[in-house]
Design an enzyme around this catalytic site. Structure first.
Site, mmCIF file in Angstrom:
data_model
loop_
_atom_site.group_PDB
_atom_site.id
_atom_site.type_symbol
_atom_site.label_atom_id
_atom_site.label_comp_id
_atom_site.label_asym_id
_atom_site.label_seq_id
_atom_site.Cartn_x
_atom_site.Cartn_y
_atom_site.Cartn_z
ATOM 1 N N ASP A 203 0.954 -1.525 -0.050
ATOM 2 C CA ASP A 203 -0.001 -0.152 -0.347
ATOM 3 C C ASP A 203 0.672 1.655 -0.106
ATOM 4 O OD1 ASP A 203 -1.613 1.926 -0.204
ATOM 5 O OD2 ASP A 203 -3.709 0.117 1.410
ATOM 6 N N HIS A 278 -2.756 2.998 -4.878
ATOM 7 C CA HIS A 278 -2.110 2.329 -3.624
ATOM 8 C C HIS A 278 -0.715 2.100 -3.934
ATOM 9 C CE1 HIS A 278 -5.676 3.143 -1.131
ATOM 10 N NE2 HIS A 278 -5.997 2.563 -1.770
ATOM 11 N N ASP A 344 -8.812 -1.179 -6.150
ATOM 12 C CA ASP A 344 -9.977 -0.428 -5.027
ATOM 13 C C ASP A 344 -8.957 1.562 -5.735
ATOM 14 O OD1 ASP A 344 -7.171 -1.204 -3.631
ATOM 15 O OD2 ASP A 344 -8.549 -0.477 -1.996
ATOM 16 N N GLU A 345 -10.310 2.660 -5.231
ATOM 17 C CA GLU A 345 -9.159 3.533 -4.979
ATOM 18 C C GLU A 345 -8.685 4.401 -5.787
ATOM 19 O OE1 GLU A 345 -10.619 3.699 0.002
ATOM 20 O OE2 GLU A 345 -8.583 3.106 -0.662
ATOM 21 N N TYR A 436 -15.928 -3.801 8.642
ATOM 22 C CA TYR A 436 -14.334 -2.872 9.378
ATOM 23 C C TYR A 436 -14.110 -2.825 10.548
ATOM 24 C CZ TYR A 436 -13.089 -2.207 4.346
ATOM 25 O OH TYR A 436 -12.897 -1.790 2.463
HETATM 26 C C1 ACM Z 1 -11.184 -0.268 0.776
HETATM 27 O O1 ACM Z 1 -11.550 -0.320 1.917
HETATM 28 N N1 ACM Z 1 -10.290 0.636 0.119
HETATM 29 C C2 ACM Z 1 -11.260 -1.792 0.197
#
Ligand code: ACM
Ligand code: ZN
Length: 622
Positions: A203, A278, A344-345, A436
């Site tokens: 990350d 990331h 992601d993101e 989460y």
């Molecule tokens: C995430 O929480 N960005 C998968």
């Protein structure tokens, strides 16, 4: 002899005398998590003593599950003699000669009778889970107290999991956690019958796995300045030449050690290598992998990084070559069929400005930048499939047009998972508002810092059902299960990781194993009280929980509401009033006006917890 030394010696001798004979205990009822599918208490008891023997059937005493079981029994000072045939006063672990379809590969039967304890299953996996259940039948403090006689109520259990994917994710990039903590986490997973360890290895805040071909990933990408003495959100900028003292990475030997340790516990390990976003750690190590006209100086991050703009160039062939090289080193380390490729993101501003990315979009006739991400992911999938690997990606991979063989991890709620299952893709549900575990679990004013404005209480985690009712039975087949995720921005010690995981991981474990009709919140709450004791005896740090009560109400024929109060922590005493200011102890549902306010105080072990809560009765109560 000095008086104090003499006293200490005497105490040691005395405690040895006590511990060598051990304690006796009669176990009262069971608190098994996850709740077994069928469990009936029977008449009679079984006494496990130091004379109890052990029989293993259709399996070798050196096979993995039996070795694991023997080691555990020895740790508790039971060292049963192995006998050649099933007999009375005996622990029996038997692999079925004929496959019992109703148990599948993970189910088991467990019988406690006055003569024996018998675990039987089709597979070693099943035996292992039967043994985990047996472990939870033993006294909570078995890890620290020596017993020589444990009397267990007779019972009969038949148990099979609801879902095959019972996952736990651990982010070791935002903060690095060493091998011993990862093993402790795997032990925890195993005891709650969780079987997929999703290891978030890369990350913006650090690259955590040794890659021989790209040593700067580790020499540079695994290290950052230390801001652990400051709140995550308020990290000071790095000083020029400030040492990179925070971080680390797993060597290949360590990865193999963890994978083997997980395998002994029937846990598959899924590495995650983030593509294409990331990637600050990658781009500081190898800046040429960024977009053509991106002149950002990337650095391994050490605080909040938002929006996450760092992205690998989608138009640069050497990026794909780099990723394939990295995967070539990942593949042999992880025997399980899945590799997680992130997705992601990824903010695509750089791609919009990059001539190489734009050229590739044009050349391949892709719709836009999302299409470019889709192309990258599909290319990686094409590379991995002939090498025996399937991919998993976060639900954003749906945006770029994903192939049918990719598995989608639905984190932004369940929407992505539903869409993916409808398209025919396999799905793992991990919606953030239930799963989460880096979110606050109780009133933030009384908790160590966590993700701002977040909340997943134990009760909320316990209400997670990975199976969307909106899907047809044929689509439901694609829901493999679910997963708890632990992101570690705010978590910088092993103790804090455990505090955030526990007890909520127990709730997720039950969500994923137990059929909904067998789940029961009140019973679960009571079980958690005993599990806290067990977990603490095993040296885990556990959050006391949320003390905020809540209410449900039911309209009566006379228009008034019948109000029931609920709480999370077993042993909480509630006092309430409905407006007159005179508190009374809550013992049973009471009647109040629709729309009125109930003020509740929660006491635990004689102490007022946190504050007075003003709970509103829904004026439209049914
Ligand atoms: C995430 O929480 N960005 C998968
Ligand atoms: Zn580019």
């Amino acid at each position: 002899m000095h008086k104090k030394v003499y006293f200490v010696c005497l105490l040691t001798v005395l405690s040895f005398a006590v511990s060598s004979c051990g304690k006796k205990v009669i176990v009262e009822g069971y608190s098994i998590i996850p709740e077994p599918v069928e469990m009936t208490l029977e008449k009679g008891t079984f006494a496990m003593t130091t004379k109890t023997t052990c029989y293993v059937g259709n399996i070798g005493q050196n096979d993995a599950s039996i070795k694991y079981i023997s080691r555990a029994l020895r740790q508790w000072h039971f060292n049963p003699v192995l006998v050649g045939k099933p007999e009375s006063d005996c622990l029996q672990f038997i692999l079925n000669e004929e496959y019992d379809m109703s148990l599948g590969d993970e189910g088991y039967l467990l019988d406690v009778t006055k003569d024996y304890v018998k675990v039987s299953a089709n597979t070693e996996r099943g035996l292992f889970y039967g043994f985990q259940t047996f472990t939870q039948m033993l006294p909570e403090d078995i890890a620290v107290v020596r017993y020589n006689r444990i009397v267990l109520p007779a019972c009969k259990i038949k148990d099979v999991p609801r879902f095959s994917w019972r996952g736990s994710h651990f982010d070791v990039s935002r903060h690095f956690f060493g091998v011993s903590q990862i093993k402790k986490h795997l032990d925890l997973m195993a005891s709650y019958k969780m079987n997929k360890f999703h290891w978030h290895l890369t990350d913006d805040h650090g690259w955590r796995i040794e890659i021989t071909k790209y040593p700067l990933l580790n020499d540079i990408g695994s290290w950052r300045v230390n801001r652990d003495n400051q709140p995550w959100g308020e990290a000071d900028p790095a000083r020029p030449d400030e040492p990179r003292s925070n971080g680390g990475y797993y060597t290949k030997e360590e990865i193999e050690e963890v994978v083997a340790y997980a395998a002994e516990r029937n846990i598959d390990v899924i590495p995650e290598i983030e593509v294409p976003g990331h990637c600050c750690a990658v781009l500081e190590a190898y800046p040429s992998l960024a977009c053509a006209n991106d002149d950002t100086t990337y650095t391994v991050q050490f605080g909040p990084y938002w929006p996450p703009r760092a992205i690998l160039c989608g138009g640069n062939d050497s990026v794909m070559a780099f990723l394939k090289d990295v995967l070539d080193e990942i593949i042999p380390l992880f025997p399980y069929e899945y590799i997680h490729i992130g997705g992601d993101e990824a903010v695509k501003d750089n791609w919009k400005r990059c001539p190489r990315c734009q050229q590739r979009i044009k050349q391949l006739g892709l719709k836009d930048e999302e299409g470019l991400q889709g192309w990258m992911i599909v290319e990686l999938e094409k590379y991995l499939r002939p090498r025996g690997k399937n991919i998993i990606g976060w639900d954003e991979i749906l945006d770029g047009g994903v192939s049918q063989s990719a598995t989608v991890m639905s984190w932004q709620g369940v929407k992505g998972g539903i869409e993916a299952a409808r398209r025919g893709n396999d799905v793992i549900m991990t919606p953030l508002d239930y799963c989460y575990l880096n979110f606050y679990q109780a009133n933030a004013d009384y908790q160590p810092p966590a993700m701002p404005n977040s909340l997943v209480t134990l009760h909320k985690a316990y209400s997670f059902d990975p199976m969307p009712a909106a899907l047809t039975p044929a689509q439901q087949v694609h829901i493999l299960g679910g997963q708890a995720n632990l992101w570690t921005e705010y978590i910088n010690t092993p103790e804090m990781a455990e505090y955030m995981l526990l007890p909520r991981l127990c709730a997720i474990a039950e969500d994923l194993w137990t059929p909904p009709e067998k789940k029961n919140w009140e019973h679960f709450r009571q079980k958690i009280a005993r599990h806290k004791v067990r977990l603490e005896a095993n040296d885990y740090t556990v959050c006391p929980g949320s003390f905020k009560p809540w209410l449900t109400s039911e309209k009566q024929p006379d228009g008034m509401c019948k109000v029931t109060l609920h709480w999370e922590v077993e042993g909480t005493n509630l006092y309430y009033h409905t407006g007159d200011g005179s508190f009374r102890r809550y013992t049973e549902p009471f009647v109040a006006e629709p729309g009125s306010t109930v003020t509740v105080l929660a006491f635990y072990r004689g102490l007022l917890k946190e504050q007075a809560y003003h709970l509103q009765i829904d004026p439209k109560s049914r």
